[in-house]
Design a protein around this motif. Structure first.
Motif: not given
Lengths: 96, 268
Positions: A35, A42, B65, B67-68, B71, B156, B159, B163-164, B167
């Motif tokens: 992560m 980002d 997160e 910012v992610a 994006n 992306y 992905d 990933q989240w 987790r």
């Protein structure tokens, strides 16, 4: 969600293009390395700043102490002959 | 997206579009199937989900997160601009259409809920979008160039959601429960993704098969259960492509459009 303080800190290194070395860009919080890599993508490569990323746990970095600054760095100060100042740098060598 | 239409005429409170067909696009009755242009359907998906993700700004669990998610929202907004411009004026379409004229999937208009709920929505939708754009990019239709660029963006997004999901599903007891709750709550909206859209030229059977395999694999690796409920038929949702939307969508639109409606032609 855990609070951000539960997440370890990571240092981010970005290689801006092939042939250059990775340069420290900043740090971020992330729950794990995978992560951290994505967060680094980002946060630090949005404007095409990089072609490669490293993330390193901040805890894994051993840093010199400001208290040792004098003994570490001062002795080099009066030894100009260690600097390559007596050479002309050839044109076209940009990153020496 | 600028707030000023290209023809910056001093507009009345509700600017009247120039042609009857533009009028129909803005207000069009939901029953007219001729208006479900594929560009409008895909563009509305991207626009609406972009706005939903933008709602996380200032509220995300951690700065990284936020910012992610921003994006991802901006990627989608870029796709929406290209797609809506194929149909008409992007600003008019985004800010002056009424609810029934939007053609997005009901999945993307669902409120954010908690972070796990948002991730479940992202997992379902980004998996769909990756497969959809993959198909479009390998074809030769009008969407191939757009899809070839967008497929890298949405890969992306997928992905990130995967990933989240891994987790949260395989995290604490609470994160596991919340992730499962999100997957369950949104499952009944997933069938709509596999309804054919006229003019898009998509193999919906392949899309569904690929989607199911991909989502199942991630959900099982995350130690979660694939929801067992139906995706189509009674007890499911989904007529967004026909202009029928769920209750929260009206409130979302009111917020999204209010600046433009209050100050027509405003720019900064």
């Amino acid at each position: 969600m855990s609070s951000p303080t539960d997440w370890p800190l990571w240092e981010v290194f970005v290689r801006s293009r092939r042939g250059l070395s990775h340069t420290h860009a900043g740090s971020l919080h992330a729950p794990d390395a995978e992560m951290a890599l994505r967060n680094a993508r980002d946060l630090y490569t949005r404007r095409s700043e990089g072609v490669s990323l490293w993330v390193v746990p901040s805890a894994a970095i051993t840093a010199s102490s400001p208290d040792e600054k004098d003994s570490f760095f001062e002795p080099a100060g009066d030894k100009p002959y260690r600097h390559p100042t007596f050479y002309e740098i050839p044109e076209g060598v940009k990153h020496l | 997206m600028t707030a000023t239409p290209a023809s910056a005429t001093p507009a009345p409170a509700t600017p009247v579009p120039a042609t009857p067909s533009a009028e129909a696009t803005l207000r069009g009755p939901a029953s007219d199937p001729a208006q479900v242009s594929p560009a409008l359907a895909l563009g509305d998906d991207a626009l609406v989900l972009s706005h939903r993700l933008g709602e996380w700004a200032g509220h995300a669990p951690v700065l990284e997160e936020e910012v992610a998610l921003a994006n991802i929202a901006l990627d989608l907004l870029g796709q929406a601009r290209v797609l809506l411009s194929l149909v008409g004026d992007e600003d008019e379409l985004a800010y002056l259409r009424e609810e029934r004229a939007f053609r997005n999937l009901q999945l993307v208009e669902q409120p954010n809920g908690d972070f796990a709920h948002t991730i479940a929505r992202q997992l379902y939708f980004s998996t769909y979008q990756t497969l959809l754009y993959g198909q479009l990019a390998s074809g030769s239709g009008q969407f191939a160039p757009l899809a070839a660029k967008a497929v890298k963006e949405v890969a992306y997004h997928q992905d990130h959601a995967e990933q989240w999901t891994l987790r949260l599903g395989d995290g604490t007891a609470e994160s596991h429960e919340r992730m499962q709750r999100g997957l369950d709550a949104l499952w009944r909206f997933t069938g709509e993704m596999f309804q054919p859209v006229d003019g898009l030229g998509i193999d919906c059977q392949a899309l569904r098969a690929g989607w199911t395999a991909s989502v199942t694999s991630v959900v099982e690796r995350a130690t979660l259960a694939v929801p067992g409920g139906p995706q189509t038929g009674a007890w499911t949702a989904g007529a967004g492509r026909q202009g029928l939307h769920t209750e929260p969508f009206g409130r979302m639109l009111a917020e999204m459009q209010h600046l433009h409606l209050s100050h027509p032609g405003a720019s900064w």
